[in-house]
Structure formats: C-alpha cells, structure tokens
Design a protein around this motif. Structure first.
Motif, PDB file in Angstrom:
ATOM      1  N   HIS A 336      -0.896   1.810  -4.032  1.00  0.00           N
ATOM      2  CA  HIS A 336      -1.988   1.049  -4.642  1.00  0.00           C
ATOM      3  C   HIS A 336      -2.357  -0.187  -3.811  1.00  0.00           C
ATOM      4  O   HIS A 336      -1.492  -0.971  -3.430  1.00  0.00           O
ATOM      5  N   LYS A 337      -3.606  -0.324  -3.553  1.00  0.00           N
ATOM      6  CA  LYS A 337      -4.188  -1.433  -2.784  1.00  0.00           C
ATOM      7  C   LYS A 337      -3.800  -1.392  -1.310  1.00  0.00           C
ATOM      8  O   LYS A 337      -4.019  -2.352  -0.579  1.00  0.00           O
ATOM      9  N   LEU A 341      -6.818   3.216  -4.241  1.00  0.00           N
ATOM     10  CA  LEU A 341      -6.632   2.525  -5.519  1.00  0.00           C
ATOM     11  C   LEU A 341      -6.230   3.536  -6.579  1.00  0.00           C
ATOM     12  O   LEU A 341      -6.866   4.584  -6.716  1.00  0.00           O
ATOM     13  N   GLN A 355     -15.193  -2.241  -7.170  1.00  0.00           N
ATOM     14  CA  GLN A 355     -14.519  -3.019  -6.116  1.00  0.00           C
ATOM     15  C   GLN A 355     -14.818  -2.431  -4.737  1.00  0.00           C
ATOM     16  O   GLN A 355     -15.135  -3.154  -3.804  1.00  0.00           O
ATOM     17  N   TYR A 362     -13.068  -3.877   2.713  1.00  0.00           N
ATOM     18  CA  TYR A 362     -11.811  -3.541   2.022  1.00  0.00           C
ATOM     19  C   TYR A 362     -11.682  -2.016   1.897  1.00  0.00           C
ATOM     20  O   TYR A 362     -10.632  -1.434   2.178  1.00  0.00           O
TER      21      TYR A 362
END
Ligand code: UDP
Length: 403
Positions: A336-337, A341, A355, A362
């Motif tokens: 995660h991240k 995600l 996001q 990102y």
C-alpha cells in the motif's frame, strides 16, 4: 515459439542458466497439466505460456482439459464460490453431478505421465486413477475461509496427492501432505504483456470508439460477482463527481464459468445511459487486453475475493497505478502506497481513484515501483524455477534420491 534467450534482458543471464540446469535434471520425465478450461481465467492464461517454456527447456509437457457439461460447471462454480467463503446451498445432487462427470474423465483421460499436475477443484477426483506416478494438486483459489462441506468433500481427494501448492501463505490449510507456496506469474513476452507501440494502442481504442479526452479507469475481469463490477461502477461514479473520467469494464467468458451472462446483464443495467462507461465483451484477444491496460490512467481490481489476481500483475508490469482490494494474493503484489493503493470499500476505492487521477506524479511513481516488484517476484521465470524444484522434490525422500 518461446526463446529462452529473450528473457535475459528482462531477468538476467543467471536465472536462465538456473532454468536450463534444472531442465537437464528433469530430462526424461513427462509432466501433464490438467485443468478445466483451455481459455479464460488465470489458470489457462498461465498454462498457455508455461507449457511451451517447459518444452523449450527440454521437458516433455502435456496439457489436458477435462470435459464437462453445463450442469457440471454450474456445480463447480458453486464449489468455487463456496470455497471463497460465499454462501451457497450445496446439495447431495451437486456432489453426484460432480462425481458422475469426474468418473467419465477418469475413464477417458490418460494420466500415465510421470507427474500429473492437477489445477483447482474441477479435475481433483482424477487422483482416483493414480498408479505409481506422482501427483500434485495446485489450488489457485483462496481457501482460507472455505465452506466446510465442500472443503471436507475435497479433502478426501487432496490427501491422496503427493503435494499441494497454494498461491499465498494465508491460503494454506492443515492437509497431512506436503505443501508448497508458489505464487503465479505473468509472461513479459506474451501478447498480453509485451510492449506495444502507441499506434497499436490507439487502434484498439478506435475499434471500441473510446476517445482519449478524459482519464481512463479500467477493470479487466471475467463478469463475475466476486470481481465486483458493480462496486467498480459505484467507485467510478463517486470519483467522477470530482474528476471527469471514463470507465472501461472489459471481460470475456470462460467455459467453466456459467454465471457470466447474468452478471454482464446486471452490469449493463447499472451502467444505464452513462456514455463514459464502456462495457466490452472481449473475445479472447490478448493484444486488445494489453492495449486497454496500456491506454489506462488507472487500473482497478476491486475483487471481493481473489486467488492471485493476474490482472494486477499485468497492470503493474505496464507501470500502471493500480487500485485493488486487499484480498487474496493482491497484497503480495501491492504494498500500500508503494506499488499501488489497496482498498476495502467502494468509498476507499473512489478515494484512491481521486488521489491518483489528481496526482499523476504520485501515480507514476507507484506504477514504476509496481513494475520492479513484478520483475523481481512475479515473472514466469521465477514460477517455472519453483515448479521444477517442486518436481525434483517429489523424487527426494529423507536423504534418498529416487530419480
Ligand atoms: N482476461 C482476458 N480477457 C478478459 C478477462 C480476463 O484475457 O476478458 C485475462 C486477464 O488478463 C488475466 C486472466 O484472464 O490474465 C484472469 O486472471 P485473474 O487471476 O485476474 O482472475 P481469474 O479469472 O483467474 O479469477
């Protein structure tokens, strides 16, 4: 035709050397894979690529598909759902249907190879034909919380195998036979995953009348409730309130999955008049799947349950940011991240979409990390090496070698 040398620029020389060495040790052995469909779904996807590479390594490898009618596949789909923990009414008649078709396959299929490698529950009863050869049961589904009735039924067969293989640590069960953890993989050289030119990608978008004027979110999956296509639509709709975007839901059918048409109908009804939702019923066309994944800004895999989720690996290999549920083998692929995600709900998925769509830098970084994670862990070369070690291990007992 697969050429081993073509993998060297991707994974390095030493991995290919290891494969050749192991191939030498297995020379003379005949391996037979058996599953329930030649096309559609992850198992067929893997075998299509794995069988030629094993042959290229000098190992005689066959792939057989069991035969079954609609009733049989309705029962095995029920088993599949029940093993994934979904509520299903399993009747005595279901078991009888399963046993009747199994017996026909037992009667008809030649299983005299040195190693018979049986994939998933559908062909599991073939083990009753066992002679003095070696048998492996390869479970591709998440059986961490199975329906007990179905699991107990399968256990009578599982214990007759030499070894079992699971995709993720959380899937393993107390079995009384040796078990191995071997994750699935993708083939970077396949039509599904090889690089494509911009023109090739654009041609596929054009064929399906998809414009590039808005960011594209895509989920590629069989139309199956466990893939939660309705949840994908809801997450997209919530994200679209903030960022104008479009959604591709693309899926084909598999012979052993009779629920597809019904689910497709539900999906079409939910998408209603939104012209930014593209529902594509793909024929088995790997280049098109590849192109759609490459054309996407974000890939989703909002499964409720998942075995491994090859579509996640495919997307990450293409450097795409992925939003996927934290289920089954997906967290092995997405940290995660870091390499994507993870989400647990429609709201979580739509938050992640927003996001990524609003922060391309990102999103790009997650995709790049994802690609390296797949290179290091989930390519076919690692998978084949582990299978060959597994094959060899069948001939070792304590300190004695039976090769
Ligand atoms: N797939 C495909 N066409 C479709 C839907 C899926 O080629 O219309 C492929 C997908 O790219 C992946 C495989 O089928 O390679 C599905 O594997 P996964 O592990 O994601 O799910 P499964 O169907 O085995 O549950």
């Amino acid at each position: 035709m697969v050429k081993l040398e073509e993998y060297i620029p991707i994974v390095g020389q030493s991995i290919i050397d290891d494969l050749k060495l192991l191939g030498e040790k297995l020379k003379g052995k005949v391996i037979q894979h058996v599953n329930s469909t030649a096309v559609g779904g992850g198992v067929a996807e893997i075998l299509t690529r794995m069988v030629p590479v094993l042959k290229e390594l000098g190992i005689e490898t066959k792939w057989d598909v069991i035969k079954g009618g609609q009733q049989f596949f309705e029962v095995t789909k029920k088993f599949h759902n029940a093993l994934h923990g979904r509520k299903e009414e399993i009747t005595q008649n279901d078991f009888e249907v399963f046993l009747e078709t199994s017996q026909k396959n037992i009667d008809e299929l030649d299983t005299s190879a040195d190693i018979v490698f049986v994939h998933d529950p559908q062909p599991i009863a073939l083990i009753n034909k066992r002679r003095d050869n070696k048998w492996i049961w390869r479970c591709h589904i998440d059986v961490s919380n199975p329906n007990q009735k179905v699991w107990d039924f399968l256990m009578d067969y599982i214990v007759k195998y030499d070894s079992a293989v699971f995709s993720a640590p959380s899937f393993s069960r107390q079995l009384g036979i040796r078990q191995f953890l071997i994750s699935p993989s993708i083939d970077p050289l396949s039509d599904k995953n090889k690089s494509l030119s911009m023109e090739e990608v654009d041609a596929v978008l054009k064929k399906y009348a998809i414009k590039k004027d808005k960011p594209i979110i895509t989920q590629i999956s069989r139309f199956d409730r466990l893939k939660d296509p309705l949840g994908v639509i809801s997450a997209y709709q919530q994200a679209k309130k903030y960022i104008d975007c479009q959604l591709i839901l693309a899926g084909g059918t598999a012979v052993d999955d009779p629920e597809g048409a019904e689910v497709l109908h539900e999906v079409k009804a939910r998408a209603k008049e939104d012209s930014d939702i593209h529902i594509l019923l793909l024929p088995q066309n790997d280049i098109e799947v590849n192109a759609l994944q490459r054309a996407s800004d974000v890939i989703m895999q909002k499964s409720i349950r998942e075995g491994f989720g090859l579509t996640v690996a495919e997307a990450l290999w293409k450097g795409k940011p992925v939003v996927a549920s934290n289920v089954g083998g997906i967290p092995l692929q997405i940290k995660h991240k870091y390499s994507g995600l993870l989400c647990h709900s429609v709201e979580g998925a739509s938050f992640a979409l927003k996001q990524l769509l609003s922060n391309p830098g990102y999103a790009k970084k997650l995709g790049e990390n994802g690609r390296e994670h797949i290179r290091n862990n989930f390519l076919i070369t690692r998978h084949i090496k582990e299978y060959m070690l597994l094959f060899l291990s069948l001939y070792y007992k304590e300190d004695v070698v039976y090769l």
